[in-house]
Motif scaffolding. Structure first.
Motif, PDB file in Angstrom:
ATOM      1  N   ASN A 279      46.913  44.637  45.959  1.00 48.18           N
ATOM      2  CA  ASN A 279      47.600  45.279  44.851  1.00 48.18           C
ATOM      3  C   ASN A 279      46.684  46.105  43.946  1.00 48.18           C
ATOM      4  OD1 ASN A 279      49.766  45.540  42.689  1.00 48.18           O
ATOM      5  ND2 ASN A 279      48.281  44.264  41.600  1.00 48.18           N
TER       6      ASN A 279
ATOM      7  N   GLY B 158      44.913  41.313  39.969  1.00 45.52           N
ATOM      8  CA  GLY B 158      45.730  40.234  39.421  1.00 45.52           C
ATOM      9  C   GLY B 158      45.603  39.996  37.931  1.00 45.52           C
TER      10      GLY B 158
ATOM     11  N   GLY C 284      50.412  42.963  39.211  1.00 43.87           N
ATOM     12  CA  GLY C 284      49.770  41.767  39.749  1.00 43.87           C
ATOM     13  C   GLY C 284      50.168  40.514  39.006  1.00 43.87           C
TER      14      GLY C 284
END
Length: 229
Positions: A84, A10, A15
């Protein structure tokens, strides 16, 4: 209704774009990565009422377990998880590839994803939530000798396996499989590639689907050239 979303990887690229799109749609996000400084900067931009930062090395199961507990303590529920975090190849093919790179790619792209999913499932069963995995166009074609491509074939198959396991519990699983995306993943700019914001829009669409609908696999490619991510 606002959803509480966990996004690994992230701190940059896809992200961040997916976090921005989710917040713009009225949701809250927990951004997960190793770099606390980068995460804090993104949270400051998104607003502390919309986002939290949780430092975590996804290759370490104990850190992931603690991460989920922190998110749960802050938000109360977890409605969606986006696995992710990913890593690319340092050289082309197997013969000329680097063994340490093989190990790290498989650890991050595959093992860490299975850990994320394992710890996410109990929370998502309670909320009948969504589990999203980052795949790739490279998981749809046979790229000569590519270990990276093989890690994405794993993701594509694993998403289908997870869906079979979780559909009876109301948990929807989606694999987002983009073509080349212009992110820090690459050393040089890719002007004809997709933008992270394109994936962000796709992610927001998936998250906002009504409960009776699911997307098993979403392929999103650039219109120019036959690029592979």
């Amino acid at each position: 209704m606002a959803k509480n979303i966990v996004i690994t990887g992230g701190s940059s690229g896809i992200g961040v774009a997916c976090a921005e799109a989710a917040v713009a749609s009225g949701h809250r996000v927990a951004l997960v990565a190793r770099s606390q400084d980068k995460l804090d900067q993104i949270v400051a931009k998104l607003g502390e009422e919309n986002a939290i930062a949780v430092q975590c090395d996804v290759t370490k199961p104990a850190e992931q377990e603690a991460m989920f507990e922190k998110v749960l303590a802050h938000f109360g529920t977890i409605d969606a998880v986006f696995a992710n975090a990913g890593l690319g190849a340092s050289a082309t093919g197997t013969e000329h590839g680097d063994v340490d790179n093989f190990h790290e790619m498989i650890l991050v792209n595959n093992f860490a994803v299975t850990v994320t999913c394992k710890f996410a499932i109990p929370h998502l069963r309670k909320t009948k939530g969504q589990l999203v995995l980052i795949g790739s166009q490279a998981g749809h074609v046979a790229l000569s000798g590519s270990v990276y491509s093989a890690t994405k074939w794993f993701i594509r198959g694993y998403a289908k396996n997870l869906s079979n396991e979780l559909i009876e519990h109301g948990v929807r699983v989606t694999s987002i499989d983009p073509g080349m995306v212009d992110t820090p993943f690459f050393d040089e700019p890719k002007p004809t590639a997709l933008r992270p914001e394109d994936i962000g829009k796709a992610f927001a669409y998936i998250i906002d689907l009504p409960e009776h609908a699911r997307i098993a696999e979403l392929e999103i490619y650039p219109t120019v050239g036959a690029h592979h991510s």
